[in-house]
Write a protein that holds these residues in place. Sequence first.
Motif: not given
Length: 120
Positions: A2-3, A114
């Motif tokens: 995940a960002k 994200d």
Amino acid sequence: MAKNLVIKVTAGSDAPERCSQAFTVAAVAAASGVSVSLWLTGESAWFALPGRAAGFELPHAAPLPELIEGIQTGGRITLCTQCAARRGITEDDVIPGVRIAGSQLFVQEALAEDTQALVY
């Protein structure tokens, strides 16, 4: 990976290991370039106040003030609106960089693309 990472910490001095773990994960993620949003709820709300983090101690854990500084370098810290109100905390009381916001924003952040959400 995940960002974005949204972490909700509900524990404070009442559950020091869980509390420290949330702050540590947030700081490490921020240092790794992940966009971090740490939400202070329940007993962790007290750490939004100046000097409160300095009084937190847990053997073999990084000092909370250092973790907060690291989180703020690469992310954001938010104090839950209701938790702040229950404790009589206002925006004028919190350390610089901490915002007060409610569940609508938490849900928006947690469901963003994200994004990974964790609760401690």
